[in-house]
Design a protein around this motif. Structure first.
Motif, PDB file in Angstrom:
ATOM      1  N   GLY A  41       0.744  -1.412   0.061  1.00  0.00           N
ATOM      2  CA  GLY A  41       0.049  -0.116  -0.079  1.00  0.00           C
ATOM      3  C   GLY A  41       0.790   1.466   0.070  1.00  0.00           C
ATOM      4  N   LEU A  42       2.008   1.037   0.409  1.00  0.00           N
ATOM      5  CA  LEU A  42       2.933   2.254   0.344  1.00  0.00           C
ATOM      6  C   LEU A  42       3.380   2.794  -0.907  1.00  0.00           C
ATOM      7  N   LEU A  43       3.166   1.989  -2.130  1.00  0.00           N
ATOM      8  CA  LEU A  43       3.366   2.411  -3.420  1.00  0.00           C
ATOM      9  C   LEU A  43       2.450   3.668  -3.688  1.00  0.00           C
ATOM     10  N   ILE A  93      12.460  -1.497  -6.992  1.00  0.00           N
ATOM     11  CA  ILE A  93      12.463  -0.958  -8.304  1.00  0.00           C
ATOM     12  C   ILE A  93      11.175  -0.427  -8.610  1.00  0.00           C
ATOM     13  N   LEU A  94      10.114  -1.239  -8.481  1.00  0.00           N
ATOM     14  CA  LEU A  94       8.761  -0.774  -8.756  1.00  0.00           C
ATOM     15  C   LEU A  94       8.300   0.373  -7.680  1.00  0.00           C
ATOM     16  N   LEU A  95       8.738   0.413  -6.689  1.00  0.00           N
ATOM     17  CA  LEU A  95       8.537   1.760  -5.741  1.00  0.00           C
ATOM     18  C   LEU A  95       9.171   2.733  -6.432  1.00  0.00           C
ATOM     19  N   ALA A  96      10.505   2.565  -6.764  1.00  0.00           N
ATOM     20  CA  ALA A  96      11.208   3.807  -7.559  1.00  0.00           C
ATOM     21  C   ALA A  96      10.552   4.348  -8.663  1.00  0.00           C
ATOM     22  N   THR A  97       9.890   3.588  -9.580  1.00  0.00           N
ATOM     23  CA  THR A  97       9.277   3.917 -10.935  1.00  0.00           C
ATOM     24  C   THR A  97       7.975   4.441 -10.383  1.00  0.00           C
ATOM     25  N   ARG A  98       7.371   4.391  -9.338  1.00  0.00           N
ATOM     26  CA  ARG A  98       6.175   5.132  -8.848  1.00  0.00           C
ATOM     27  C   ARG A  98       6.381   6.375  -8.529  1.00  0.00           C
ATOM     28  N   VAL A  99       7.680   6.716  -7.766  1.00  0.00           N
ATOM     29  CA  VAL A  99       8.153   8.034  -7.273  1.00  0.00           C
ATOM     30  C   VAL A  99       8.373   8.932  -8.516  1.00  0.00           C
ATOM     31  N   VAL A 100       9.311   8.392  -9.506  1.00  0.00           N
ATOM     32  CA  VAL A 100       9.591   9.113 -10.862  1.00  0.00           C
ATOM     33  C   VAL A 100       8.431   9.265 -11.727  1.00  0.00           C
ATOM     34  N   GLY A 101       7.547   8.312 -11.742  1.00  0.00           N
ATOM     35  CA  GLY A 101       6.168   8.559 -12.486  1.00  0.00           C
ATOM     36  C   GLY A 101       5.360   9.629 -11.807  1.00  0.00           C
ATOM     37  N   ALA A 102       5.548   9.942 -10.619  1.00  0.00           N
ATOM     38  CA  ALA A 102       4.783  10.851  -9.824  1.00  0.00           C
ATOM     39  C   ALA A 102       5.370  12.306 -10.268  1.00  0.00           C
ATOM     40  N   GLY A 342      -2.504   9.835   3.978  1.00  0.00           N
ATOM     41  CA  GLY A 342      -3.591   8.752   4.178  1.00  0.00           C
ATOM     42  C   GLY A 342      -3.185   7.326   4.065  1.00  0.00           C
ATOM     43  N   PRO A 343      -2.647   6.965   2.851  1.00  0.00           N
ATOM     44  CA  PRO A 343      -2.278   5.359   2.925  1.00  0.00           C
ATOM     45  C   PRO A 343      -1.324   4.889   3.891  1.00  0.00           C
ATOM     46  N   VAL A 344      -0.268   5.919   4.360  1.00  0.00           N
ATOM     47  CA  VAL A 344       0.551   5.586   5.548  1.00  0.00           C
ATOM     48  C   VAL A 344      -0.277   5.420   6.823  1.00  0.00           C
ATOM     49  N   LEU A 345      -0.951   6.182   7.127  1.00  0.00           N
ATOM     50  CA  LEU A 345      -1.902   6.183   8.402  1.00  0.00           C
ATOM     51  C   LEU A 345      -2.753   5.059   8.267  1.00  0.00           C
ATOM     52  N   GLY A 346      -3.170   4.830   6.994  1.00  0.00           N
ATOM     53  CA  GLY A 346      -3.993   3.591   6.809  1.00  0.00           C
ATOM     54  C   GLY A 346      -3.383   2.171   7.307  1.00  0.00           C
ATOM     55  N   ALA A 347      -2.024   2.249   6.653  1.00  0.00           N
ATOM     56  CA  ALA A 347      -1.286   1.081   6.993  1.00  0.00           C
ATOM     57  C   ALA A 347      -1.003   0.906   8.502  1.00  0.00           C
ATOM     58  N   LEU A 348      -0.614   2.132   9.110  1.00  0.00           N
ATOM     59  CA  LEU A 348      -0.417   2.115  10.483  1.00  0.00           C
ATOM     60  C   LEU A 348      -1.766   1.529  11.201  1.00  0.00           C
TER      61      LEU A 348
END
Length: 390
Positions: A41-43, A93-102, A342-348
């Motif tokens: 979910g942190l993606l 790597i998927l996480l990194a692509t999400r950051v750059v895509g963002a 929001g997702p970070v708080l949701g994950a916590l």
């Protein structure tokens, strides 16, 4: 309305599909890449963080470029990130692509939000934004559920390939349909330092804070919607797509309503829609085990979230009207601060809260804080831009 607005909406559809589609893919990604659901979910948060950082950075960097150049460059980079994400076997790597895509997404939206408001008379910003944002809401109606179906049928990587392909017609449309020249009223109209000084405005900061809180609640619940459908309501996986369609139809309705209200009667959307949004989150948490009620409430919450959120976007742009090249980035950054938190708080909350419904209670909490701030600021007569027309 100018045809260029609809081209921007087409591109927003491609970007919106990517931003929201993870709500239906999180369990599959977690299983395939061997990470926890909360970690997967942190993606969504990584994407939102990239948006927060990228919006002002990209807007400042490209503020003197013709919008067509910036928009095309962002779309090409965005598509490339999705190709990389579709082929990687590693979560990092998927996480990194999400950051750059963002970052690319942020640059596109920051420029698109500003460009949209320059294409219409000054008192029709809300309607112009409704058309632009309709691309995002249509993505939740069609693109996101289609992504969930693709993920179910062919694996979670298939939707990433689909988003990359969606960028192609959007890029062609912008290349062929947008004016090569930046409007003279935007390029060089103001100094960057002067535009950044607008961030000292209480009215602007208030509108941004409210936007972050409302969007934070929306993403806290939306990111973890799939487990609610399958575990709490005990519906089959195929119902995840149905739930996403209901949310998307509601969001489209909410943006349409906001387009009619946000220019002249923003107080109606905020003072009525805000409390109803809070009640809706509480009702969803209480009635989620009942499938019929759950689906209806998902529709209602989509409508209320996007009606209130779209109104706040318009208020941010009105508040930053003297920062023509940076106003869109302020709106983008504010909303994605919420989308990151929001997702970070949701994950916590998932680790310590009452099961898969914990993120919904997070949404209720963030909405409550927003309403308290709105009420306190209104009593002190500091909400001019948030609840009044220009």
């Amino acid at each position: 309305m100018p045809f260029a607005l609809y081209l921007l909406a087409l591109a927003a559809f491609a970007l919106g599909t990517s931003e929201f589609m993870l709500a239906g893919l999180i369990p599959a990604i977690a299983s395939d890449l061997d990470v926890a659901v909360g970690t997967a979910g942190l993606l969504t948060s990584a994407f939102a963080i990239g948006m927060v950082v990228g919006a002002p950075t990209m807007a400042a960097f490209a503020r003197r470029w013709p919008p067509r150049v910036t928009l095309l460059a962002c779309l090409v980079l965005f598509a490339g990130c999705h190709v990389a994400g579709a082929i990687t076997p590693m979560f990092s790597i998927l996480l990194a692509t999400r950051v750059v895509g963002a970052l690319a997404n942020a640059g596109f939206l920051a420029v698109a939000l500003t460009t949209a408001t320059t294409l219409v008379p000054a008192d029709r910003k809300g309607r112009a934004l409704a058309i632009l944002l309709s691309g995002t809401t249509i993505a939740t109606v069609a693109g996101v559920p289609a992504g969930a179906l693709l993920g179910t049928a062919f694996g979670w990587r298939a939707p990433f390939w689909a988003v990359a392909l969606l960028c192609v017609p959007a890029a062609v449309g912008i290349l062929c349909g947008m004016d090569k020249r930046q409007p003279a009223s935007v390029i060089g109209a103001t100094d960057l330092k002067a535009e950044l000084s607008e961030l000292r405005s209480t009215r602007l900061i208030l509108a941004m804070a409210l936007g972050a809180l409302i969007n934070g609640g929306t993403f806290a619940a939306f990111t973890y919607l799939a487990p609610v459908v399958t575990e709490t309501a005990r519906l089959a996986d195929s119902w995840i797509s149905v739930a996403l369609v209901m949310f998307g139809i509601g969001s489209f309705a909410g943006v349409t309503v906001a387009g009619r209200l946000s220019d002249r009667w923003p107080g109606l959307a905020l003072t009525i829609g805000g409390p109803l949004l809070l009640i809706g989150w509480i009702a969803l948490a209480a009635l989620a085990p009942l499938p019929g009620f759950l689906l209806v409430l998902i529709f209602i919450q989509g409508m209320l979230s996007f009606c209130v959120g779209s109104t706040l976007i318009t208020r941010i742009l009105y508040a930053a009207s003297t920062a023509p090249t940076m106003a869109g980035s302020y709106a983008t950054a504010a909303l994605n601060m919420g989308a990151a938190a929001g997702p970070v708080l949701g994950a916590l909350a998932l680790t310590v809260g009452p099961g898969v419904l914990a993120p919904v209670w997070v949404a209720a909490g963030l909405t409550s804080v927003g309403l308290i701030i709105l009420l306190a600021a209104r009593d002190q007569r500091t909400t001019g831009v948030a609840i009044r027309p220009r």
